[in-house]
Design a protein around this motif. Structure first.
Motif, short mmCIF file in Angstrom:
data_model
loop_
_atom_site.label_atom_id
_atom_site.label_comp_id
_atom_site.label_asym_id
_atom_site.label_seq_id
_atom_site.Cartn_x
_atom_site.Cartn_y
_atom_site.Cartn_z
N SER A 1 -55.49 -8.73 2.05
CA SER A 1 -56.47 -7.90 1.34
C SER A 1 -56.23 -7.93 -0.17
CB SER A 1 -56.41 -6.46 1.85
OG SER A 1 -56.70 -6.39 3.22
N ASN B 1 -68.24 -3.60 -2.49
CA ASN B 1 -67.45 -4.01 -1.33
C ASN B 1 -67.52 -2.96 -0.22
OD1 ASN B 1 -65.13 -5.66 -0.05
ND2 ASN B 1 -64.26 -3.61 -0.17
N PHE B 2 -67.29 -1.72 -0.56
CA PHE B 2 -67.27 -0.66 0.45
C PHE B 2 -68.63 -0.50 1.13
CE2 PHE B 2 -67.53 3.75 1.91
CZ PHE B 2 -66.37 3.84 2.65
N ASN C 1 -69.71 -4.24 3.05
CA ASN C 1 -68.86 -4.54 4.19
C ASN C 1 -68.91 -3.42 5.23
OD1 ASN C 1 -67.80 -7.14 3.81
ND2 ASN C 1 -66.34 -6.39 2.30
N GLY C 2 -69.08 -2.19 4.78
CA GLY C 2 -69.25 -1.08 5.72
C GLY C 2 -70.47 -1.28 6.59
N THR D 1 -60.33 -4.08 11.08
CA THR D 1 -61.27 -4.53 10.05
C THR D 1 -61.65 -3.36 9.14
OG1 THR D 1 -62.12 -6.26 11.51
CG2 THR D 1 -63.49 -5.64 9.63
N LEU E 1 -61.17 -3.04 5.17
CA LEU E 1 -62.20 -2.53 4.25
C LEU E 1 -61.61 -1.48 3.30
CD1 LEU E 1 -65.12 -2.07 3.29
CD2 LEU E 1 -65.39 -0.47 5.21
N THR F 1 -61.01 -2.25 -0.71
CA THR F 1 -61.68 -1.38 -1.67
C THR F 1 -60.67 -0.79 -2.67
OG1 THR F 1 -63.39 -0.80 -0.05
CG2 THR F 1 -63.11 0.68 -1.93
N ALA G 1 -64.07 -8.76 7.17
CA ALA G 1 -65.48 -8.37 7.13
C ALA G 1 -66.25 -9.48 6.42
CB ALA G 1 -65.66 -7.01 6.47
#
Length: 202
Positions: free
Chosen positions: A15, A55-56, A59-60, A78, A82, A86, A128
């Motif tokens: 990450s 991103n949050f 990908n969420g 996953t 995330l 983030t 993700a």
């Protein structure tokens, strides 16, 4: 327990590697990316939206859309990715590495991106973004993950070329190509045996 700890360490390193690729290499050197990282870059260039917010949110949404295709453990990990990505995107937002040679930035960005995604796979999770799409393509059409990721990336890169211009678009393609090769080396060789991870997962 030892394997679980090792897997979560791999997820954390992966990450961080992805966040480093996006915030420290791609965006400062005006490069694009594939998948959600590419949309993160476009959001930053065009609307000055912080990378961690894009991103949050994106990908969420992907996780919510794809949860029915995967088991609870994979989805949980996953979601963990995330949250970590983030946080790391927020922490690295002000650490740009502007390199004098754009081609070097492209190669390094691709290396850290592919390496990060691969390490997350070894941790029995996905990053993700295009990784979820790649796994769905593998399940439905038996397409290798590295190829599926490349396909999903191109759907973002091609439209973004309008804003990036020819030179930066070609460098972005180079970066994505390097990323796919690094990812393939990690998940399609015998690296899994060093982590005691079944290749059935990978």
């Amino acid at each position: 327990m030892k394997n679980n700890i090792k897997e979560y360490i791999l997820i954390m390193i992966g990450s961080l590697s992805i966040a480093f690729s996006v915030n420290c290499l791609a965006i400062p050197n005006l490069l694009g990316e594939g998948g959600v990282p590419g949309l993160i870059a476009m959001g930053t260039y065009l609307f000055d939206i912080p990378s961690y917010l894009t991103n949050f949110f994106l990908n969420g949404l992907l996780i919510i859309f794809s949860y029915r295709y995967f088991n609870k453990t994979l989805i949980f990990r996953t979601v963990f990715v995330l949250i970590l990505s983030t946080i790391f995107l927020h922490l690295t937002a002000h650490l740009p590495l502007r390199l004098p040679y754009p081609i070097l930035a492209a190669v390094l960005a691709g290396t850290f991106m592919g390496g990060g995604i691969g390490l997350i796979y070894l941790g029995k999770a996905t990053s993700a973004s295009g990784s979820l799409i790649a796994k769905i393509l593998e399940k439905k059409f038996n397409i290798r993950k590295s190829l599926g990721l490349l396909i999903s990336d191109l759907f973002v890169i091609l439209p973004s070329s309008i804003f990036l211009g020819i030179e930066r678009s070609l460098l972005t393609l180079l970066s994505v190509y390097v990323s796919s090769k690094v990812l393939a080396i990690i998940i399609e060789t015998d690296l899994s045996k060093y982590f005691k991870i079944s290749k059935n997962f990978l």
